[in-house]
Design a protein around this motif. Structure first.
Motif, PDB file in Angstrom:
ATOM      1  N   VAL A  26      37.473  43.347  48.634  1.00  0.00           N
ATOM      2  CA  VAL A  26      38.137  44.653  48.647  1.00  0.00           C
ATOM      3  C   VAL A  26      37.644  45.481  49.835  1.00  0.00           C
ATOM      4  O   VAL A  26      38.436  46.100  50.553  1.00  0.00           O
ATOM      5  N   GLU A  27      36.332  45.485  50.062  1.00  0.00           N
ATOM      6  CA  GLU A  27      35.781  46.243  51.187  1.00  0.00           C
ATOM      7  C   GLU A  27      36.298  45.704  52.516  1.00  0.00           C
ATOM      8  O   GLU A  27      36.613  46.475  53.428  1.00  0.00           O
ATOM      9  N   GLU A  28      36.412  44.404  52.635  1.00  0.00           N
ATOM     10  CA  GLU A  28      36.928  43.788  53.863  1.00  0.00           C
ATOM     11  C   GLU A  28      38.398  44.162  54.073  1.00  0.00           C
ATOM     12  O   GLU A  28      38.818  44.466  55.176  1.00  0.00           O
ATOM     13  N   ALA A  29      39.178  44.154  52.999  1.00  0.00           N
ATOM     14  CA  ALA A  29      40.596  44.514  53.101  1.00  0.00           C
ATOM     15  C   ALA A  29      40.780  45.981  53.477  1.00  0.00           C
ATOM     16  O   ALA A  29      41.773  46.343  54.112  1.00  0.00           O
ATOM     17  N   ALA A  30      39.826  46.831  53.094  1.00  0.00           N
ATOM     18  CA  ALA A  30      39.931  48.264  53.371  1.00  0.00           C
ATOM     19  C   ALA A  30      39.567  48.618  54.812  1.00  0.00           C
ATOM     20  O   ALA A  30      39.918  49.703  55.286  1.00  0.00           O
ATOM     21  N   LYS A  31      38.885  47.722  55.506  1.00  0.00           N
ATOM     22  CA  LYS A  31      38.498  48.001  56.901  1.00  0.00           C
ATOM     23  C   LYS A  31      39.741  48.220  57.747  1.00  0.00           C
ATOM     24  O   LYS A  31      40.730  47.512  57.618  1.00  0.00           O
ATOM     25  N   GLY A  32      39.667  49.213  58.602  1.00  0.00           N
ATOM     26  CA  GLY A  32      40.780  49.493  59.498  1.00  0.00           C
ATOM     27  C   GLY A  32      41.884  50.321  58.874  1.00  0.00           C
ATOM     28  O   GLY A  32      42.880  50.622  59.512  1.00  0.00           O
ATOM     29  N   ARG A  33      41.747  50.687  57.617  1.00  0.00           N
ATOM     30  CA  ARG A  33      42.749  51.510  56.929  1.00  0.00           C
ATOM     31  C   ARG A  33      42.278  52.958  56.940  1.00  0.00           C
ATOM     32  O   ARG A  33      41.662  53.426  56.009  1.00  0.00           O
ATOM     33  N   GLU A  34      42.533  53.642  58.020  1.00  0.00           N
ATOM     34  CA  GLU A  34      42.099  55.033  58.143  1.00  0.00           C
ATOM     35  C   GLU A  34      42.886  55.957  57.219  1.00  0.00           C
ATOM     36  O   GLU A  34      42.429  57.055  56.910  1.00  0.00           O
ATOM     37  N   ASP A  35      44.049  55.501  56.765  1.00  0.00           N
ATOM     38  CA  ASP A  35      44.878  56.325  55.876  1.00  0.00           C
ATOM     39  C   ASP A  35      44.441  56.236  54.412  1.00  0.00           C
ATOM     40  O   ASP A  35      44.864  57.041  53.590  1.00  0.00           O
ATOM     41  N   LEU A  36      43.595  55.253  54.087  1.00  0.00           N
ATOM     42  CA  LEU A  36      43.134  55.077  52.711  1.00  0.00           C
ATOM     43  C   LEU A  36      41.613  54.972  52.666  1.00  0.00           C
ATOM     44  O   LEU A  36      41.015  54.283  53.479  1.00  0.00           O
ATOM     45  N   LYS A  37      41.013  55.628  51.703  1.00  0.00           N
ATOM     46  CA  LYS A  37      39.588  55.458  51.426  1.00  0.00           C
ATOM     47  C   LYS A  37      39.510  54.712  50.103  1.00  0.00           C
ATOM     48  O   LYS A  37      39.941  55.218  49.066  1.00  0.00           O
ATOM     49  N   ILE A  38      38.991  53.500  50.125  1.00  0.00           N
ATOM     50  CA  ILE A  38      38.909  52.676  48.927  1.00  0.00           C
ATOM     51  C   ILE A  38      37.443  52.531  48.545  1.00  0.00           C
ATOM     52  O   ILE A  38      36.621  52.124  49.362  1.00  0.00           O
ATOM     53  N   THR A  39      37.128  52.878  47.300  1.00  0.00           N
ATOM     54  CA  THR A  39      35.766  52.795  46.800  1.00  0.00           C
ATOM     55  C   THR A  39      35.756  51.915  45.560  1.00  0.00           C
ATOM     56  O   THR A  39      36.491  52.174  44.609  1.00  0.00           O
ATOM     57  N   VAL A  40      34.949  50.875  45.568  1.00  0.00           N
ATOM     58  CA  VAL A  40      34.772  50.029  44.394  1.00  0.00           C
ATOM     59  C   VAL A  40      33.662  50.672  43.569  1.00  0.00           C
ATOM     60  O   VAL A  40      32.510  50.678  43.970  1.00  0.00           O
ATOM     61  N   LYS A  41      34.018  51.219  42.415  1.00  0.00           N
ATOM     62  CA  LYS A  41      33.032  51.920  41.592  1.00  0.00           C
ATOM     63  C   LYS A  41      32.329  50.994  40.610  1.00  0.00           C
ATOM     64  O   LYS A  41      31.180  51.208  40.274  1.00  0.00           O
ATOM     65  N   LYS A  42      33.037  49.983  40.122  1.00  0.00           N
ATOM     66  CA  LYS A  42      32.428  49.113  39.119  1.00  0.00           C
ATOM     67  C   LYS A  42      33.149  47.774  39.120  1.00  0.00           C
ATOM     68  O   LYS A  42      34.366  47.721  39.159  1.00  0.00           O
ATOM     69  N   VAL A  43      32.380  46.714  39.057  1.00  0.00           N
ATOM     70  CA  VAL A  43      32.915  45.372  38.845  1.00  0.00           C
ATOM     71  C   VAL A  43      32.092  44.780  37.719  1.00  0.00           C
ATOM     72  O   VAL A  43      30.870  44.668  37.820  1.00  0.00           O
ATOM     73  N   GLU A  44      32.742  44.444  36.611  1.00  0.00           N
ATOM     74  CA  GLU A  44      32.026  43.885  35.479  1.00  0.00           C
ATOM     75  C   GLU A  44      32.888  42.862  34.762  1.00  0.00           C
ATOM     76  O   GLU A  44      34.105  42.900  34.841  1.00  0.00           O
ATOM     77  N   GLU A  45      32.229  41.963  34.071  1.00  0.00           N
ATOM     78  CA  GLU A  45      32.948  40.935  33.316  1.00  0.00           C
ATOM     79  C   GLU A  45      33.598  41.540  32.087  1.00  0.00           C
ATOM     80  O   GLU A  45      32.985  42.329  31.367  1.00  0.00           O
ATOM     81  N   ASP A  46      34.828  41.193  31.843  1.00  0.00           N
ATOM     82  CA  ASP A  46      35.541  41.598  30.628  1.00  0.00           C
ATOM     83  C   ASP A  46      35.316  40.493  29.606  1.00  0.00           C
ATOM     84  O   ASP A  46      35.845  39.394  29.747  1.00  0.00           O
ATOM     85  N   GLU A  47      34.547  40.769  28.614  1.00  0.00           N
ATOM     86  CA  GLU A  47      34.209  39.754  27.617  1.00  0.00           C
ATOM     87  C   GLU A  47      35.139  39.791  26.410  1.00  0.00           C
ATOM     88  O   GLU A  47      34.896  39.130  25.412  1.00  0.00           O
ATOM     89  N   GLY A  48      36.238  40.547  26.520  1.00  0.00           N
ATOM     90  CA  GLY A  48      37.198  40.624  25.433  1.00  0.00           C
ATOM     91  C   GLY A  48      38.088  39.400  25.378  1.00  0.00           C
ATOM     92  O   GLY A  48      38.054  38.525  26.221  1.00  0.00           O
TER      93      GLY A  48
END
Length: 59
Positions: free
Chosen positions: A35-57
């Motif tokens: 996600v961070e790599e895809a966001a590089k060069g996108r000055e029109d968007l600020k992308i922040t990954v706040k949480k990545v966790e396993e869904d155990e449901g």
């Protein structure tokens, strides 16, 4: 006008790993990196990954 949105995305990731390895930790780090790599060069968007966790449901 500045806008923001919070999205919930469900990913199904499959791969080979040793039985004792922490697959959730490994794949979560990879998702964050992708996600961070895809966001590089996108000055029109600020992308922040706040949480990545396993869904155990249930699927």
């Amino acid at each position: 006008m500045r806008k923001a949105i919070q999205l919930r995305v469900t990913l199904w990731i499959e791969g080979e790993a040793e039985p004792a390895s922490d697959f959730a930790k490994y794949t979560g780090g990879e998702v964050r990196r992708l996600v961070e790599e895809a966001a590089k060069g996108r000055e029109d968007l600020k992308i922040t990954v706040k949480k990545v966790e396993e869904d155990e449901g249930d699927d």
